[in-house]
Design a protein around this motif. Structure first.
Motif, PDB file in Angstrom:
ATOM      1  N   VAL A 595       1.014  -1.155  -0.025  1.00  0.00           N
ATOM      2  CA  VAL A 595      -0.090  -0.051   0.052  1.00  0.00           C
ATOM      3  C   VAL A 595       0.747   1.348   0.074  1.00  0.00           C
ATOM      4  CG1 VAL A 595      -1.820   1.308   1.202  1.00  0.00           C
ATOM      5  CG2 VAL A 595      -1.861  -1.198   1.241  1.00  0.00           C
ATOM      6  N   GLY A 596       0.599   2.227  -1.112  1.00  0.00           N
ATOM      7  CA  GLY A 596       1.185   3.638  -0.805  1.00  0.00           C
ATOM      8  C   GLY A 596       2.520   3.428  -1.577  1.00  0.00           C
ATOM      9  N   VAL A 597       2.816   2.372  -2.356  1.00  0.00           N
ATOM     10  CA  VAL A 597       4.085   2.311  -3.071  1.00  0.00           C
ATOM     11  C   VAL A 597       3.884   1.949  -4.943  1.00  0.00           C
ATOM     12  CG1 VAL A 597       6.481   1.423  -3.595  1.00  0.00           C
ATOM     13  CG2 VAL A 597       5.225   1.525  -1.196  1.00  0.00           C
ATOM     14  N   ALA A 598       4.138   2.708  -5.534  1.00  0.00           N
ATOM     15  CA  ALA A 598       3.555   2.371  -6.899  1.00  0.00           C
ATOM     16  C   ALA A 598       4.886   2.406  -7.864  1.00  0.00           C
ATOM     17  CB  ALA A 598       2.640   3.390  -7.662  1.00  0.00           C
ATOM     18  N   THR A 599       4.876   1.535  -9.055  1.00  0.00           N
ATOM     19  CA  THR A 599       5.924   1.467  -9.843  1.00  0.00           C
ATOM     20  C   THR A 599       6.022   2.535 -11.109  1.00  0.00           C
ATOM     21  OG1 THR A 599       6.334  -0.880  -9.259  1.00  0.00           O
ATOM     22  CG2 THR A 599       7.755   0.163 -11.089  1.00  0.00           C
ATOM     23  N   PHE A 612      10.314   3.972  -7.826  1.00  0.00           N
ATOM     24  CA  PHE A 612       9.111   3.598  -6.719  1.00  0.00           C
ATOM     25  C   PHE A 612       8.785   4.719  -5.795  1.00  0.00           C
ATOM     26  CE2 PHE A 612      11.910  -0.275  -7.283  1.00  0.00           C
ATOM     27  CZ  PHE A 612      10.712  -1.228  -8.062  1.00  0.00           C
ATOM     28  N   ILE A 613       7.653   5.299  -6.184  1.00  0.00           N
ATOM     29  CA  ILE A 613       7.174   6.517  -5.230  1.00  0.00           C
ATOM     30  C   ILE A 613       6.426   5.717  -4.382  1.00  0.00           C
ATOM     31  CG2 ILE A 613       5.666   8.331  -5.557  1.00  0.00           C
ATOM     32  CD1 ILE A 613       6.537   8.642  -8.661  1.00  0.00           C
ATOM     33  N   GLU A 614       6.860   6.399  -3.097  1.00  0.00           N
ATOM     34  CA  GLU A 614       6.184   6.151  -1.823  1.00  0.00           C
ATOM     35  C   GLU A 614       5.597   7.052  -1.349  1.00  0.00           C
ATOM     36  OE1 GLU A 614       9.744   4.898   0.322  1.00  0.00           O
ATOM     37  OE2 GLU A 614      10.095   2.867  -0.626  1.00  0.00           O
ATOM     38  N   ALA A 615       4.421   6.772  -0.518  1.00  0.00           N
ATOM     39  CA  ALA A 615       3.643   7.707   0.217  1.00  0.00           C
ATOM     40  C   ALA A 615       3.118   7.437   1.683  1.00  0.00           C
ATOM     41  CB  ALA A 615       2.667   8.475  -0.776  1.00  0.00           C
ATOM     42  N   THR A 616       3.272   8.476   2.412  1.00  0.00           N
ATOM     43  CA  THR A 616       2.846   8.013   3.797  1.00  0.00           C
ATOM     44  C   THR A 616       2.040   9.013   4.483  1.00  0.00           C
ATOM     45  OG1 THR A 616       3.441   6.899   6.110  1.00  0.00           O
ATOM     46  CG2 THR A 616       4.844   8.517   5.073  1.00  0.00           C
ATOM     47  N   LYS A 617       1.164   9.023   5.523  1.00  0.00           N
ATOM     48  CA  LYS A 617       0.429   9.887   6.162  1.00  0.00           C
ATOM     49  C   LYS A 617       0.613  10.152   7.669  1.00  0.00           C
ATOM     50  CE  LYS A 617      -3.943   7.222   6.085  1.00  0.00           C
ATOM     51  NZ  LYS A 617      -5.127   7.097   5.596  1.00  0.00           N
ATOM     52  N   MET A 618       0.590  11.240   8.144  1.00  0.00           N
ATOM     53  CA  MET A 618       0.672  11.314   9.584  1.00  0.00           C
ATOM     54  C   MET A 618      -0.286  12.459  10.088  1.00  0.00           C
ATOM     55  SD  MET A 618       4.592  12.800   9.189  1.00  0.00           S
ATOM     56  CE  MET A 618       4.622  11.786   7.527  1.00  0.00           C
ATOM     57  N   LYS A 619      -0.421  12.441  11.517  1.00  0.00           N
ATOM     58  CA  LYS A 619      -1.138  13.643  11.791  1.00  0.00           C
ATOM     59  C   LYS A 619      -0.247  14.919  11.486  1.00  0.00           C
ATOM     60  CE  LYS A 619      -3.697  11.290  15.624  1.00  0.00           C
ATOM     61  NZ  LYS A 619      -3.923  11.315  17.166  1.00  0.00           N
ATOM     62  N   GLY A 620      -1.231  16.038  11.166  1.00  0.00           N
ATOM     63  CA  GLY A 620      -0.448  17.173  10.822  1.00  0.00           C
ATOM     64  C   GLY A 620      -1.475  18.426  10.364  1.00  0.00           C
ATOM     65  N   LEU A 691      -2.748   4.788  -1.130  1.00  0.00           N
ATOM     66  CA  LEU A 691      -2.505   5.195   0.392  1.00  0.00           C
ATOM     67  C   LEU A 691      -3.782   5.188   1.223  1.00  0.00           C
ATOM     68  CD1 LEU A 691      -0.347   6.037   2.766  1.00  0.00           C
ATOM     69  CD2 LEU A 691      -0.617   8.264   1.678  1.00  0.00           C
ATOM     70  N   PHE A 692      -4.749   6.074   0.620  1.00  0.00           N
ATOM     71  CA  PHE A 692      -5.802   6.433   1.377  1.00  0.00           C
ATOM     72  C   PHE A 692      -6.963   5.384   1.140  1.00  0.00           C
ATOM     73  CE2 PHE A 692      -3.892  10.640   0.995  1.00  0.00           C
ATOM     74  CZ  PHE A 692      -4.317  11.057   2.224  1.00  0.00           C
ATOM     75  N   SER A 693      -6.882   4.545   0.215  1.00  0.00           N
ATOM     76  CA  SER A 693      -7.911   3.712   0.031  1.00  0.00           C
ATOM     77  C   SER A 693      -7.594   2.100   0.638  1.00  0.00           C
ATOM     78  CB  SER A 693      -8.273   3.526  -1.458  1.00  0.00           C
ATOM     79  OG  SER A 693      -7.383   2.847  -2.035  1.00  0.00           O
ATOM     80  N   GLY A 694      -6.211   2.126   0.820  1.00  0.00           N
ATOM     81  CA  GLY A 694      -5.915   0.905   1.477  1.00  0.00           C
ATOM     82  C   GLY A 694      -5.531  -0.364   0.323  1.00  0.00           C
ATOM     83  N   ARG A 695      -5.530  -0.162  -0.772  1.00  0.00           N
ATOM     84  CA  ARG A 695      -5.562  -1.090  -1.857  1.00  0.00           C
ATOM     85  C   ARG A 695      -4.133  -0.985  -2.190  1.00  0.00           C
ATOM     86  NH1 ARG A 695      -9.879   1.237  -6.083  1.00  0.00           N
ATOM     87  NH2 ARG A 695      -9.192  -0.759  -7.263  1.00  0.00           N
ATOM     88  N   PRO A 696      -3.463  -2.242  -2.105  1.00  0.00           N
ATOM     89  CA  PRO A 696      -1.882  -2.250  -2.542  1.00  0.00           C
ATOM     90  C   PRO A 696      -1.799  -2.301  -4.146  1.00  0.00           C
ATOM     91  CG  PRO A 696      -2.864  -4.222  -1.556  1.00  0.00           C
ATOM     92  CD  PRO A 696      -3.953  -3.702  -1.622  1.00  0.00           C
ATOM     93  N   ALA A 697      -0.929  -1.484  -4.719  1.00  0.00           N
ATOM     94  CA  ALA A 697      -0.489  -1.261  -6.153  1.00  0.00           C
ATOM     95  C   ALA A 697       0.176  -2.423  -6.275  1.00  0.00           C
ATOM     96  CB  ALA A 697       0.409   0.082  -5.901  1.00  0.00           C
TER      97      ALA A 697
END
Length: 773
Positions: A595-599, A612-620, A691-697
């Motif tokens: 999840v959150g990593v696409a080629t 490989f483009i990676e994304a993550t989220k956190m409180k902010g 990342l936001f839908s939880g579906r693996p790429a």
């Protein structure tokens, strides 16, 4: 008649040896001496201010008396003046001739015993005639040469004594020191008068010839042309002596070379004018060297010299295929040019630009074209060039001026139709010395370069027969006006099969010869070469492949040198043994879906690559953090992707509240390598939705495409390089913009068979194929 001279001469007198001058009686002269040489003249006070001046002989024995001439001159010290810096000025007056009898003392002051030399002269008709003739001859000489002061002239008119007159005239003559010494030693005044008369006669004859030469030259040139006057004088003198002027011969040789150089008429006129100017310049002047070098360049340039083209198209095609594998477009363009040359002799040379990653054979292709056409090959590197004068040369007013590299290299080649390769045209710099890229505009324009004018030559030179080839890794840094003048031919990266064929046909054999195995060549299996391609290289070209093949061969040579049994062939197991652990892996095949990593697929100047483009989220506070050495265009693509996902969150099943109080961090690994370009927009949108839908790429799906805010997928460049990179990494499916479907024609069939291609027009289509679940 005896000349009565009353002088109180002591028995012992100080002596000073002369080397470069001769002192005569009745002569008043000045000597400049060092402090250590003053002692004899200072001691003269004790000897009635008298000192003897005697010439030293040329050969020396080490004994003072034996080294001196017998006859010298006794002189009176008139004055001694100390100079402010060093030494002193001594004024002396010659008195009588003296004969040295003995040296009484040598140090610290030489003291000598002398006797006066008595001169006898009887008045006779001969002596009176000689005196009169000498007076008249002296006045003739003075009318040609330098005048004497009036008081000396009056003195000569009243002197009837042959001894005094001969000594006075001897001072006027510019005779060598040895001749003056012989006159001093001639005691008989009548005999001395005859010798002086002969010397003066020779002097008058010389002055008369000089006057005749001057008069002859004055008729030809004006009085103001002093330099030319002197040169003409020299010519007249050399003609009288029957000698040839070496400089005249040099000028004549240059004139013959000019006539044989086959210059254009307007250039020949300029060269002829410069040659006439050279004749008037003093050879010792720096201007002479500048003018001579300029003429040498004009003569050496191949104005009409060219090499005949090989017009056999079938033979040319054979040579191109021998030297290079594939490269169909380039070979086709060269054969087209040859075909035109067979129908039309005078054609403008094409301006080709080979663009492609390193190691695909751009430079070697230029050499191959020169071999095909039978032309001379010239190559200069433009990488880092910042001075415009490197192209157009310096003006001749500067010290050390030279023509530009274009004219210099054509001059060295000796042909006006070479293959001229300008390497690394995309790496030209700019600074205060000018813009070399702008200077190339005239060189690389067939409508202008027929009269290319180098600053040094300052005459037009026709470059239309030259075939210019430029090379570049990237097309973007090349200025648009320069790019417009060139025919761009893109050389893409090689597939694994093409690399295998190149290695088998060229690289292995070349490295066997380079490393001394020609007598016992070794064979590489196809599997061994493929192992090197897959596990030990990651490139678009074949440069690293060649290095690794060379490394394997060198290790085999080392084993042979150590007395080990030579390996019969190189297999993939031997490659692993000799080159060590595997260096590159199939990144995609080795990973799992996350999840959150696409080629994504990227284009670099060294070929295609996967990212490989990676994304993550956190409180902010809703910030977007971008890392990985991203350029401005790539950062804008990330912001556009986030805006698109937020605007269409309901469609993707993402609650809007998920974006509230959330900071998103997007990172592209290999952070030390700068990255830029818009083609990662689709990949970033896929990463954010994952990342936001939880579906693996899906890891085995690689994508490329620029994305608009409304979700449209726009066309990109470098599809072939990206597809080859995807294949190397183990990707199964490639997602690309629909507008790039036409680029499939450039991709080899075997690659298209191995991969699945999806051409999309909207990001939503990408998400359907790239996300699981």
């Amino acid at each position: 008649m005896t000349e009565n001279i009353t002088i109180n001469m002591p028995e012992i007198v100080p002596l000073y040896p002369l080397r470069e001058i001769i002192a005569f009686p009745y002569m008043v002269f000045t000597m400049f001496l060092k402090h250590e040489d003053l002692l004899p003249f200072e001691e003269a006070v004790l000897f009635n201010n008298l000192v003897a001046l005697v010439k030293i002989k040329d050969e020396t024995t080490g004994e003072l008396l034996a080294d001196l001439h017998e006859i010298g001159t006794l002189c009176k010290v008139v004055s001694i003046s100390k100079l402010p810096q060093e030494g002193a000025k001594v004024v002396l007056e010659g008195v009588i001739r003296v004969r040295v009898l003995a040296i009484v003392q040598q140090t610290p002051v030489a003291l000598s015993r002398l006797e006066p030399v008595r001169e006898f002269a009887e008045k006779s008709m001969v002596s009176e005639a000689l005196v009169g003739s000498l007076n008249a001859l002296l006045k003739i000489a003075l009318s040609y040469g330098r005048p004497l002061p009036d008081d000396v002239m009056k003195m000569i008119d009243f002197i009837d004594n042959p001894a005094r007159l001969s000594d006075l005239v001897a001072l006027y003559l510019n005779l060598p020191v040895d001749e003056l010494q012989k006159l001093l030693e001639t005691i008989d005044p009548l005999e001395r008068l005859k010798k002086v008369y002969m010397h003066l006669t020779n002097e008058v004859q010389r002055l008369q010839i000089k006057g005749e030469v001057q008069a002859e030259v004055t008729k030809k040139v004006g009085k103001s042309q002093k330099e030319f006057l002197l040169r003409e004088q020299m010519k007249q003198i050399q003609e009288e002596l029957g000698e040839e002027d070496s400089r005249t011969g040099e000028v004549n040789e240059l004139r013959h070379k000019l006539e044989r150089a086959k210059m254009p008429e307007e250039v020949y006129k300029i060269a002829e004018k410069e040659l006439k100017r050279l004749e008037r310049i003093n050879p010792a002047s720096p201007e002479y060297t500048v003018s001579r070098t300029y003429l040498d360049y004009l003569i050496a340039i191949p104005w009409q010299t060219s090499t005949p083209d090989n017009k056999d198209i079938n033979q040319a095609e054979k040579v191109l295929n021998e030297d290079h594998y594939d490269l169909k477009k380039v070979k086709e363009r060269i054969l087209e040019y040859l075909a035109v040359r067979t129908l039309k002799e005078k054609t403008k040379g094409p301006i080709l630009c080979f663009v492609g990653p390193p190691g695909v054979g751009k430079t070697s292709l230029g050499k191959s074209i020169a071999r095909t056409l039978g032309r001379k090959f010239i190559r200069i590197s433009l990488g880092g060039m910042r001075d415009e004068a490197e192209i157009r040369g310096h003006r001749r007013t500067y010290i050390g001026a030279l023509p530009g590299r274009i004219i210099q290299e054509i001059n060295r080649a000796g042909s006006n139709n070479p293959i001229f390769m300008l390497d690394e045209v995309d790496k030209i710099g700019v600074d205060f010395r000018g813009d070399p890229a702008s200077a190339l505009l005239e060189v690389l324009d067939p409508e202008q370069n027929f009269s290319f004018t180098d600053h040094y030559l300052d005459v037009p030179f026709d470059l239309t027969s030259v075939m210019f080839i430029t090379t570049a890794n990237l097309l973007d840094p090349i200025p648009a006006p320069l790019k417009d003048r060139m025919e761009v031919i893109t050389l893409t990266g090689y597939t694994d099969e093409e690399k295998l064929n190149i290695a088998k046909k060229y690289l292995v054999q070349r490295e066997i010869e380079e490393n001394g195995l020609s007598a016992n060549p070794i064979a590489f299996t196809d599997e061994a070469i493929m192992r090197i391609i897959h596990d030990y290289t990651r490139e678009a070209g074949v440069r690293n492949l060649q290095r690794n093949i060379a490394s394997v061969i060198r290790k085999v040579v080392k084993e042979i040198a150590q007395g080990k049994t030579a390996r019969p062939e190189i297999t993939q197991e031997v490659v692993s043994e000799l080159l060590g652990p595997q260096r590159f892996f199939d990144e995609v095949a080795a990973e799992k879906d996350r999840v959150g990593v696409a080629t994504g697929l990227a284009w670099t100047e060294s070929g295609g690559d996967i990212i490989f483009i990676e994304a993550t989220k956190m409180k902010g506070k809703g910030d977007l953090i971008l890392t990985g050495s991203l350029g401005e265009v790539m950062k804008e693509s990330a912001r556009a992707a986030l805006s698109f996902v937020q605007a269409n969150s309901d469609e993707f099943g993402i609650p809007k509240k998920d974006f509230d109080n959330t900071t998103i961090h997007i990172h592209v690994p290999a952070g030390s390598i700068p990255k830029d370009g818009p083609s990662a927009g689709v990949t970033m949108a896929t990463t954010l939705v994952s990342l936001f839908s939880g579906r693996p790429a899906r890891r085995d799906v690689a994508m490329t495409g620029e994305m608009s805010l409304t979700g449209r997928v726009l066309a990109i460049g470098g599809l072939k390089e990206k597809v080859l990179a995807a294949r190397r990494a183990g990707v199964k499916t490639v997602v690309a913009p629909a507008k790039n479907r036409k680029d499939l024609d450039d991709i080899p069939d075997n690659v298209k068979e191995e991969l699945e291609f999806l051409f999309v027009e909207d990001v939503r289509e990408v998400l359907e194929h790239a996300l699981n679940g």
